[in-house]
Scaffold this motif. Structure first.
Motif, PDB file in Angstrom:
ATOM      1  N   VAL A 167       0.852  -1.192   0.000  1.00  0.00           N
ATOM      2  CA  VAL A 167       0.000   0.000   0.000  1.00  0.00           C
ATOM      3  C   VAL A 167       0.880   1.230   0.000  1.00  0.00           C
ATOM      4  O   VAL A 167       1.857   1.313   0.745  1.00  0.00           O
ATOM      5  CB  VAL A 167      -0.930   0.024   1.239  1.00  0.00           C
ATOM      6  CG1 VAL A 167      -1.802   1.272   1.218  1.00  0.00           C
ATOM      7  CG2 VAL A 167      -1.790  -1.231   1.298  1.00  0.00           C
ATOM      8  N   GLY A 168       0.553   2.212  -0.862  1.00  0.00           N
ATOM      9  CA  GLY A 168       1.283   3.477  -0.875  1.00  0.00           C
ATOM     10  C   GLY A 168       2.472   3.467  -1.824  1.00  0.00           C
ATOM     11  O   GLY A 168       2.730   2.501  -2.540  1.00  0.00           O
ATOM     12  N   THR A 169       3.191   4.581  -1.813  1.00  0.00           N
ATOM     13  CA  THR A 169       4.337   4.757  -2.698  1.00  0.00           C
ATOM     14  C   THR A 169       5.515   3.908  -2.223  1.00  0.00           C
ATOM     15  O   THR A 169       5.779   3.810  -1.025  1.00  0.00           O
ATOM     16  CB  THR A 169       4.763   6.238  -2.736  1.00  0.00           C
ATOM     17  OG1 THR A 169       3.634   7.020  -3.151  1.00  0.00           O
ATOM     18  CG2 THR A 169       5.914   6.449  -3.703  1.00  0.00           C
ATOM     19  N   ILE A 170       6.220   3.320  -3.169  1.00  0.00           N
ATOM     20  CA  ILE A 170       7.378   2.490  -2.844  1.00  0.00           C
ATOM     21  C   ILE A 170       8.644   3.210  -3.287  1.00  0.00           C
ATOM     22  O   ILE A 170       8.863   3.427  -4.475  1.00  0.00           O
ATOM     23  CB  ILE A 170       7.284   1.113  -3.542  1.00  0.00           C
ATOM     24  CG1 ILE A 170       6.022   0.372  -3.090  1.00  0.00           C
ATOM     25  CG2 ILE A 170       8.521   0.271  -3.245  1.00  0.00           C
ATOM     26  CD1 ILE A 170       5.781  -0.939  -3.818  1.00  0.00           C
ATOM     27  N   ASP A 171       9.467   3.581  -2.304  1.00  0.00           N
ATOM     28  CA  ASP A 171      10.765   4.171  -2.624  1.00  0.00           C
ATOM     29  C   ASP A 171      11.856   3.173  -2.249  1.00  0.00           C
ATOM     30  O   ASP A 171      11.580   2.043  -1.826  1.00  0.00           O
ATOM     31  CB  ASP A 171      10.962   5.506  -1.898  1.00  0.00           C
ATOM     32  CG  ASP A 171      10.809   5.376  -0.383  1.00  0.00           C
ATOM     33  OD1 ASP A 171      10.831   4.225   0.126  1.00  0.00           O
ATOM     34  OD2 ASP A 171      10.670   6.407   0.292  1.00  0.00           O
TER      35      ASP A 171
END
Length: 275
Positions: A167-171
């Motif tokens: 879930v969410g942005t993956i950096d």
């Protein structure tokens, strides 16, 4: 001279605020006042004017405390730093212009009054910038913590089959955490098939795809198989447009279909039982 400025502001406060509002409308239009209730504008304007008076009449420690509290409230109101800086500038310009009109400032003392006005406007700007900076740092820190919490451990669903919802942005930092949780979970749960569910990932670009491929390769090295599920149509289009090669993946559009594939890979299937 230092006494004349706060006295002038106190005496002409209502007119200063009205002219300041007009300047803000000219710069930002009615949008500036549409996003804030009238009572908030009035209260904040009077507090700001009070800071001017406090800076020139109170001791430094008391003023700094008031300035800090005011800056914190401005940040909590959600005003952009650009808007706040412009509001401070326009307020200062309004006071300066009215001092000229009242002939308090003239050619003989303009330099001295400029120093006085600059003396109370500079610390206010600096404190507001610091307040925004501190708030931003806290927000980023909390977001990082939230993302780490969202990087859930591998969830065993049935024997030999586990799911990791993303879930969410993956950096890069979060990808490292996902990799660690994934490998630890595969070994701990003795998983043979792992489903990476990217339903909650808003954007899949080249970097995100690279992290996912690395995770799949690592899973294979510990003796399990990785599947990519939750591929939405827009994500599929992006993957194709970027030329990302996912041929070694088993991919499905939903987690449900992914579970069916996973069960098939472990020689099982879902069957309906007549009651």
């Amino acid at each position: 001279m230092h006494r004349k400025v706060p006295k002038f502001v106190e005496t002409h406060l209502d007119e200063i605020i009205e002219r300041w509002k007009q300047l803000m409308k000219e710069d930002h239009g009615d949008r500036f006042f549409q996003i804030m209730p009238d009572e908030v504008v009035e209260k904040t304007s009077h507090e700001f004017a009070g800071l001017i008076v406090s800076n020139l009449t109170e001791d430094g420690q008391m003023y700094e405390s008031k300035l800090h509290d005011f800056s914190e409230r401005i940040v909590r109101l959600g005003w952009s730093i650009t808007l706040v800086m412009k509001a401070i500038e326009n307020f200062s310009d309004t006071v300066y212009e009215m001092l000229w009109e009242a002939e308090v400032i003239n050619d003989s003392n303009v330099a001295e009054y400029f120093e006085v006005l600059n003396g109370w406007i500079r610390p206010l700007r600096e404190e507001v910038v610091e307040a925004y900076s501190n708030t931003w740092e806290r927000t980023v820190s909390l977001q990082k913590i939230a993302l780490q919490e969202l990087s859930a451990s591998l969830i065993p669903v049935v024997d030999k089959v586990s799911v990791m919802p993303l879930v969410g942005t993956i950096d890069t930092e979060r990808a490292k955490l996902i990799m660690e949780n994934l490998l630890e979970g595969v070994v701990r749960h003795r998983s043979e098939v792992v489903l990476l569910d990217i339903t909650g990932v808003p954007v899949v670009d080249t970097m995100v795809a690279h992290h996912i491929i690395q995770a799949a390769d690592a899973v294979r090295l510990v003796g399990a198989r990785c599947m990519l599920v939750g591929i939405r149509p827009e994500i599929a289009q992006t993957i194709v447009a970027l030329g990302i090669d996912l041929n070694e993946f088993t991919t499905t559009s939903t987690l449900q279909r992914g579970m069916q594939e996973a069960l098939a890979l472990t020689n099982r299937q879902i069957v309906e039982v007549d009651e």
